[in-house]
Structure formats: structure tokens, C-alpha cells
Design a protein around this motif. Structure first.
Motif, PDB file in Angstrom:
ATOM      1  N   THR A 182       0.837  -1.196   0.000  1.00 36.53           N
ATOM      2  CA  THR A 182       0.000   0.000   0.000  1.00 36.53           C
ATOM      3  C   THR A 182       0.874   1.248   0.000  1.00 36.53           C
ATOM      4  N   VAL A 183       0.400   2.276  -0.673  1.00 37.41           N
ATOM      5  CA  VAL A 183       1.103   3.564  -0.720  1.00 37.41           C
ATOM      6  C   VAL A 183       0.103   4.637  -0.319  1.00 37.41           C
ATOM      7  N   ARG A 184       0.398   5.312   0.792  1.00 37.82           N
ATOM      8  CA  ARG A 184      -0.524   6.311   1.322  1.00 37.82           C
ATOM      9  C   ARG A 184      -0.422   7.632   0.583  1.00 37.82           C
ATOM     10  N   ALA A 185      -1.578   8.246   0.323  1.00 33.87           N
ATOM     11  CA  ALA A 185      -1.581   9.624  -0.175  1.00 33.87           C
ATOM     12  C   ALA A 185      -1.192  10.553   0.966  1.00 33.87           C
ATOM     13  N   LEU A 186      -0.461  11.613   0.644  1.00 35.69           N
ATOM     14  CA  LEU A 186      -0.082  12.595   1.658  1.00 35.69           C
ATOM     15  C   LEU A 186      -0.877  13.885   1.505  1.00 35.69           C
ATOM     16  N   ASP A 187      -1.567  14.033   0.368  1.00 34.40           N
ATOM     17  CA  ASP A 187      -2.398  15.209   0.108  1.00 34.40           C
ATOM     18  C   ASP A 187      -3.792  14.746  -0.317  1.00 34.40           C
ATOM     19  N   ALA A 192      -6.544   8.345  -9.124  1.00 33.02           N
ATOM     20  CA  ALA A 192      -6.040   7.353 -10.076  1.00 33.02           C
ATOM     21  C   ALA A 192      -4.833   7.898 -10.836  1.00 33.02           C
ATOM     22  N   ALA A 193      -4.886   9.187 -11.175  1.00 35.73           N
ATOM     23  CA  ALA A 193      -3.756   9.796 -11.876  1.00 35.73           C
ATOM     24  C   ALA A 193      -2.530   9.819 -10.975  1.00 35.73           C
ATOM     25  N   GLU A 194      -2.741  10.181  -9.700  1.00 36.94           N
ATOM     26  CA  GLU A 194      -1.623  10.209  -8.744  1.00 36.94           C
ATOM     27  C   GLU A 194      -1.070   8.788  -8.551  1.00 36.94           C
ATOM     28  N   ALA A 195      -1.962   7.801  -8.507  1.00 37.80           N
ATOM     29  CA  ALA A 195      -1.525   6.407  -8.390  1.00 37.80           C
ATOM     30  C   ALA A 195      -0.600   6.041  -9.538  1.00 37.80           C
ATOM     31  N   ARG A 196      -1.000   6.422 -10.747  1.00 35.36           N
ATOM     32  CA  ARG A 196      -0.168   6.130 -11.918  1.00 35.36           C
ATOM     33  C   ARG A 196       1.176   6.840 -11.830  1.00 35.36           C
ATOM     34  N   ARG A 197       1.126   8.115 -11.408  1.00 35.57           N
ATOM     35  CA  ARG A 197       2.374   8.878 -11.301  1.00 35.57           C
ATOM     36  C   ARG A 197       3.339   8.190 -10.328  1.00 35.57           C
ATOM     37  N   THR A 250      -0.158   0.112  -9.258  1.00 31.07           N
ATOM     38  CA  THR A 250      -0.955  -0.600 -10.241  1.00 31.07           C
ATOM     39  C   THR A 250      -2.457  -0.429  -9.984  1.00 31.07           C
ATOM     40  N   HIS A 251      -2.804  -0.085  -8.730  1.00 31.36           N
ATOM     41  CA  HIS A 251      -4.211  -0.024  -8.349  1.00 31.36           C
ATOM     42  C   HIS A 251      -4.472   1.194  -7.462  1.00 31.36           C
ATOM     43  N   VAL A 252      -5.727   1.513  -7.344  1.00 32.27           N
ATOM     44  CA  VAL A 252      -6.140   2.578  -6.441  1.00 32.27           C
ATOM     45  C   VAL A 252      -7.340   2.084  -5.635  1.00 32.27           C
ATOM     46  N   PHE A 253      -7.387   2.492  -4.372  1.00 28.25           N
ATOM     47  CA  PHE A 253      -8.495   2.076  -3.514  1.00 28.25           C
ATOM     48  C   PHE A 253      -9.540   3.186  -3.531  1.00 28.25           C
ATOM     49  N   ALA A 254     -10.752   2.837  -3.946  1.00 31.68           N
ATOM     50  CA  ALA A 254     -11.802   3.855  -4.049  1.00 31.68           C
ATOM     51  C   ALA A 254     -13.156   3.216  -3.784  1.00 31.68           C
ATOM     52  N   GLY A 255     -13.928   3.883  -2.958  1.00 30.03           N
ATOM     53  CA  GLY A 255     -15.269   3.382  -2.649  1.00 30.03           C
ATOM     54  C   GLY A 255     -15.245   1.961  -2.091  1.00 30.03           C
ATOM     55  N   ASN A 278      15.304  11.202 -10.626  1.00 29.19           N
ATOM     56  CA  ASN A 278      14.183  11.345 -11.554  1.00 29.19           C
ATOM     57  C   ASN A 278      12.974  10.473 -11.213  1.00 29.19           C
ATOM     58  N   GLU A 279      13.048   9.743 -10.098  1.00 21.97           N
ATOM     59  CA  GLU A 279      11.888   8.951  -9.662  1.00 21.97           C
ATOM     60  C   GLU A 279      10.826   9.903  -9.108  1.00 21.97           C
ATOM     61  N   PRO A 280       9.548   9.541  -9.260  1.00 27.38           N
ATOM     62  CA  PRO A 280       8.495  10.442  -8.757  1.00 27.38           C
ATOM     63  C   PRO A 280       8.582  10.628  -7.239  1.00 27.38           C
ATOM     64  N   ARG A 281       8.237  11.832  -6.800  1.00 27.11           N
ATOM     65  CA  ARG A 281       8.177  12.154  -5.381  1.00 27.11           C
ATOM     66  C   ARG A 281       6.749  12.111  -4.918  1.00 27.11           C
ATOM     67  N   PRO A 282       6.446  11.816  -3.655  1.00 24.87           N
ATOM     68  CA  PRO A 282       7.396  11.418  -2.627  1.00 24.87           C
ATOM     69  C   PRO A 282       8.015  10.049  -2.918  1.00 24.87           C
TER      70      PRO A 282
END
Lengths: 391, 391
Positions: A359-364, A370-375, A379-384, B99-103
Motif C-alpha cells: 500500500t502507498v498512502r496519499a499525503l495530500d 487514479a492519476a496520482e496512483a499512476r504517477r 498498479t491499483h487505487v483504492f476507491a469506494g 528522476n523517480e516520482p516524489r514522494p
């Protein structure tokens, strides 16, 4: 990846291991160590540096030119960074664990440093993992370590494993039995090291025929054993031949599928070995996966033959070279990563991790998770309350 | 155990880790690293030695007297053995992974060496494991690393964990806001480091009341936040206070059971920290489990305050000290070992190992396998297709 700053520069032969590879390397080490442990080999962990005088004494002297030295301001004595762990493990076995019951089974895994890389292994830091089986002369012990190396490598994912068995004492046993003068034995040894059959015939004197026969026996184990049996070896070589036969029989019985070869005249790299030795390969992979064999643990001087006069405890074992092992293992499967937007219930994250997700936590707070997940290469995003593909 | 030979002698502060302890240490490391990995922190592995000039540049300069140096015959330059891994990880993040995405979330685990042990930590080699979260100033990042440290230690078996939060920039923010001369600030700092309330009152000038109030706020987090809120802090300290409030709120929400304290005037050991920092303890266990906090990754000079003029990327992270962590974890349960007499079907051994047993192979035929099992400290013996107690 480019190195934008000079600070990224490392000395030749030293490397940063980057994300996916570093985790993979650790996984492989733990898989090998787990196999050793479940076969009764208990882990020890010697320090990275020791007194030069103890690390490079006895058989360690051979590593002297390969060893980094430094001054210890505390003891005012010279220290050495270990170029190899096997000597340290033998030291532990014969000192701190001297009163433990024999046979003693030990395993180890760690980093070693060498002053210069070799042509085959330019790295100056690499990982060693291995085992030592100390305090027994039984052929069952020789077979046990070969089979353990094979099974541990298989468990780590290495395929097409082959083992080349050697008896580095056999040539000298034969020459001794035929009363060959020392200088002749030496020239023969050199010719054999070059696998130069013509030269062996030329300088071999009364040993020429036998050694040519031994060279010819080199190959698949069953055939080698058969050919060696047909040779009229002197009595002095009988113990070596009998032990080789028995070890081959034990290995063939336990692992008939293992590609097993025998080279009865090879001894390069086994100068300190006192009996059955072996090298591990994976077909198609450059370099050795590892090597091992019989030696004397805690002996004071390098051993030159397999006579019972040797000091130290009889022992056998092997070391695997992690860089080669990693080249022989298929790349790891990518791990699915799920991005958790702000506000995701922490217990959901716990549940996902328990199920094997990263798991990767959002900080903002984000408009488009989904776009931030890709960035962030998730591979996945948790939603709903659900895991959705982000790609 | 006695050390019968001089070869067993190791330099002060360096140790052989013996069987049960070495395996246990490796297990704890892997458990911590697994927790980091499943939270998206990817492992990197820097080398044990680097060029002295790059390892000890910038914030690394503070470690110079603690660092072993050696000559590299290959590059003809001085190398240093790493005294700490955090600087290496920051170097990797800001160069190879620039060049890896932050954070960017990185983890590491490895051995470090120091020239001299400290009174609290006499060992000169010890294991460090930790994480860095690079490229974000969000308070959510501060909370994430504190919570990760807490959960990883819990997963490793540590109990009674407490976290002490600090804001090492707060005192200077206050003094700056009150236009205190530098020499006065310096004397105040010293008095605060000694927790000398009388001296703080004496030398504090117009800051005396505020700093006395801040000292008094030290304690359980909720109370500390309440007391700090009641103080009339200058505008310059407002950002620090707001961030502390937010980080405490995030941690208390996610882990209300965690023992969380705040010491708003502490800064010893955090000279290079640029914001919220923390120390991890286990009640009743000597020493710190680890520490962490905000810094600038790849910055050229040691950071003195939290101004936005700082060079390098905003980052936070923590390092756990493995020796202390091991003292805080209950001893591992002994693993049952079963002795396999000669002739045991190899597939039986495989089956037992797959079930979690450790197997120990006999190397000789024996009249009394149970007696041999006991001698080898096996708990069980395999006989007649069954596992029997050997004790």
C-alpha cells in the motif's frame, strides 16, 4: 539512470543496489538461509572487521593481497575487512563453539570486500552465503553438503543446476604411489591444469598412462566412476577413489535428476581443500554459483595432502556467490501496489497488506487519485471500498 | 563459553553473534523490512565503503571522527567505512533516483562500523534498519513515518513502545521572534539542554517566561498541545506549533493507544534536523530503539533552521538500532528439531521440513538413534515412520 552529481561516484567495483534488485537479493538470501536452517544448519554472524593477525593467519594468508587493512585507533593494532567468511566461521567453530557436539552444522550470510576484483568477478563487494559441516570425515557429510547446495539453489529458483565433483588430492596420491620425484609431479600438475594431454604424456614418466586415463575419465559421473574403476591406481590413491565412488553413489541415489560430473584431475582453486570438492554451475549462466569441499577447520598451516597428520578438525562446506546466483534466477514478479487516498480507513490498509498488497498512502487530498496512483507507479487505487486498476 | 585460543580474540566492540541469536536477529530484520516494504518503502543497498570525500561531505562531516578510513590501492584515494546508512540513502535518492516520482519511499538495512563505541552503545559494529520519505513537506509524511516505526516495531514483537516528539527548531524560532541576541540564545540553549529551569529564568531575558512555559509543557502529547496553545508564542514560531498540533492529531487519530509524549525544547542529537523529530523507546529497555525526523536530503550544508532557504529536498525518516530492538523483543521460541537416522526416506525429510520442522541427518548408522538425537540437541527422532520425543 544518469548520475547528475559527482557525489554519486563510487569507487570501481562498488555499487548502489537500487529498489527492485535490493529487495530481490534480500529475498534470495533469506530463501537460501531458510533452506540451510531447516536442514539443521544454524546461523552465525562474525564481524565485518577483525585483527589482521587472526583473520589472515593459517589458510587466511592466501587472501592477504586481497584484503583491505586499516588502523584501529582503539587497540592501536591493524585490522582487516573480511575478504571471505569461511575462515571466520571455521574460527568460531573451533574456538567459541569448540565444546558444542559434533558434527556441528553452521550457516552464514553476509558481505565481503576485496581489494581488487577479478576478471570473472569485477565486484569488490559481494554477498557470500554458505554452510560448514564440521567434525566428521564421513562420505555422508560430503554428500549432504552437495545435496544441500543443490536443493537450496533450486528453492531459490535456480534452474539447470550442475555440480562438478573433484578430488584435488588424487593426482598427488597417484604420483606419491608411483614414487614420482617432486619436480616431475610439479610439471605434471601444470600440464594437467592446462588440460594439455600431449604435455602430460611427455612429462608424466611412469605416471603418464594413468594420468592420461584419469583425464579421459572426466565427464558425466557414472561414466567417470566406471572409467576410474578400470584404471590400475596405486594403493595410495585407493582411499580417494573409494570415497569418490561412495559420494557419487549417495548423490545419485538422493538426486538422480541432478547433472553430476566428475573431473578427477582438477585442483585449481582447491589448493586448501583436503578431499572431495565441488563447483556449482547453472547451464548458460556465466561464472560459478559457488564452490565447496573438504578442509581442516582451525588447522594451523595450509594442508598439502589428505594424510591423517593434518591439524584441525575435518570439515566440509560450501560458499555461494550471490552475484552469480542472482544472474541465474528469473526476475521477480512485479508486486501489485495499491494507492490509498487520504481518508482511507486505516484498517482497510491493514487488511490489504495482510492479503499481500503493497500500500502507498496519499499525503495530500487529491481530485484524481487514479492519476496520482499512476504517477507513483501504483498498479491499483483504492476507491469506494474497492481495489480498482489504475492503469 | 570460554575462548580456548587466542584466535578467538576480537577487537573491543566487535562480536561474533552465535547460533540462536544470529538467526533471531535476521528474523527481526526481515520482519521490520517486510513491514516497510508492504507500506511501499522500497529497499536500497549502498556499499559498505565509499570515497571518504563523498561519504563525509555535508552533514556527513559530523561523523568524521567516528569513521574508519582506509587507502584504496585501486583508485589511490581514501575510502571510509560507513558509520551510518542514512546519508548514503539520501545520496542515492538525490542522485541515482533523482528522476523517480516524489514522494520517494526508500528503506534500508545493513551493518555500520564506528571507530569508538559510546557509553550507551559500546558496540562498534551494529545493524541499522530504517526508512526515508523524500520530497514532501506535508505533516501527513511526519505522521506516516512515526506510525510506520511504531507498527514495524510492534510487528517485530516490541511491547510498551513510546514515542517522544520534538520540534528542534522551535526554541530558535521563539528567540528569533523576540529578537534575542545570538549569545543569549546560545546560553539559553545550554540551560535548556540541562533542563535547568532556574538558569533559563536567569539568562532568558524577555524569552524567560515563554521558555519556562514551554519546558513545563513537556509530557503527554494531549496535555503538551493544550499548554503550548495557551502560550503567547511569537509569529515566527507559529508554523512549528501548527505543524506539531497537526502531526499529534494525525498520530493520535491513527494510533490512540500509542504512548506519545512531546518535549518542545529538546534538540540534543537533532542538530541536523529541520523540523518534527522523534525518539522511540520501549518502557523498561535501556537505550533508544531508534530516532528520526525531518532533514534536507542532498543539502550541501548542515541546516540550522527550518527556513525555506534550505538547500536539498525536504525529507523525513527514521533509523532503528538493532541492538536495542533485540533487547526489547522477547526471546524466540525454541524450534523443534527432529533427528533422521540413516535410511530415512528423503521424501519424509522434505515433508517434515515443509511442515516447519528442522531436520538433522545422521551421518553414521547408529544402534541408539534417540541417544544420538539427544547428544545433538534434537528434541525428536524419526523412527518407524513417526516423530518420537527424544527427551
Amino acid at each position: 539512470m544518469t548520475e547528475p552529481m559527482n557525489r554519486a561516484l563510487l569507487p570501481a567495483g562498488l555499487h548502489d543496489v537500487l529498489p527492485r534488485e535490493a529487495a530481490f537479493e534480500a529475498t534470495i538470501v533469506e530463501r537460501l538461509m531458510a533452506e540451510f536452517a531447516s536442514n539443521g544448519f544454524e546461523r552465525v554472524k562474525p564481524p565485518l572487521i577483525e585483527f589482521e593477525a587472526s583473520l589472515l593467519s593459517g589458510p587466511g594468508a592466501a587472501m592477504a593481497t586481497q584484503t583491505f587493512r586499516l588502523m584501529d585507533p582503539v587497540s592501536q593494532r591493524m585490522l582487516a575487512i573480511r575478504p571471505d567468511m569461511t575462515l571466520q566461521v571455521a574460527r568460531i567453530a573451533t574456538t567459541r563453539l569448540a565444546n558444542e557436539p559434533r558434527p556441528l552444522r553452521l550457516s552464514y550470510g553476509g558481505q565481503v570486500l576485496r581489494v581488487k576484483g577479478s576478471q570473472l568477478r569485477p565486484e569488490r563487494q559481494f554477498g557470500q552465503v554458505g554452510v560448514e559441516l564440521i567434525g566428521t570425515l564421513q562420505p555422508t557429510a560430503d554428500a549432504e553438503v552437495v545435496l544441500l547446495a543443490y536443493r537450496a539453489l533450486k528453492a531459490a529458483g535456480v534452474t539447470n543446476i550442475s555440480v562438478d565433483l573433484n578430488v584435488p588430492t588424487l593426482v598427488s596420491s597417484v604420483c606419491r604411489g608411483l614414487d614420482l620425484p617432486e619436480d616431475e609431479t610439479f610439471r605434471l600438475r601444470q600440464a594437467l591444469d592446462r588440460k594439455d594431454a600431449a604435455e602430460v604424456a611427455a612429462v608424466g614418466g611412469k605416471a603418464a598412462d594413468l594420468l592420461t586415463g584419469m583425464m579421459g575419465a572426466s565427464g558425466p559421473a557414472d561414466r567417470a566412476i566406471e572409467l576410474l574403476a578400470a584404471l590400475d591406481l596405486p594403493e595410495t590413491a585407493e582411499a580417494d577413489r573409494r570415497r569418490l565412488n561412495e559420494v557419487v553413489r549417495l548423490i545419485r541415489t538422493a538426486a538422480p535428476e541432478l547433472m553430476l560430473t566428475v573431473d578427477p584431475v582438477e585442483h585449481r582453486g582447491f589448493e586448501y581443500q583436503t578431499g572431495i570438492s565441488f563447483t556449482l554451475f547453472s547451464r548458460g549462466v556465466r561464472g560459478e554459483l559457488g564452490r565447496g569441499g573438504r578442509y581442516r577447520a582451525g588447522g594451523k598451516a595450509p594442508a598439502g595432502d589428505n594424510g591423517s597428520s593434518l591439524s584441525g578438525e575435518p570439515a566440509t562446506g560450501f560458499t555461494l556467490y550471490l552475484d552469480t546466483v542472482l544472474r541465474a534466477v528469473p526476475d521477480p514478479a512485479p508486486i501489485p501496489k495499491v494507492f490509498l487516498p487520504i481518508g482511507t480507513d486505516p484498517t482497510e490498509g491493514e487488511r490489504l497488506r495482510a492479503e499481500g498488497w503493497v500500500t502507498v498512502r496519499a499525503l495530500d487530498a487529491l481530485d484524481d487519485p487514479a492519476a496520482e496512483a499512476r504517477r507513483l507507479r501504483c498498479t491499483h487505487v483504492f476507491a469506494g471500498g474497492q481495489i480498482l486498476s489504475a492503469v
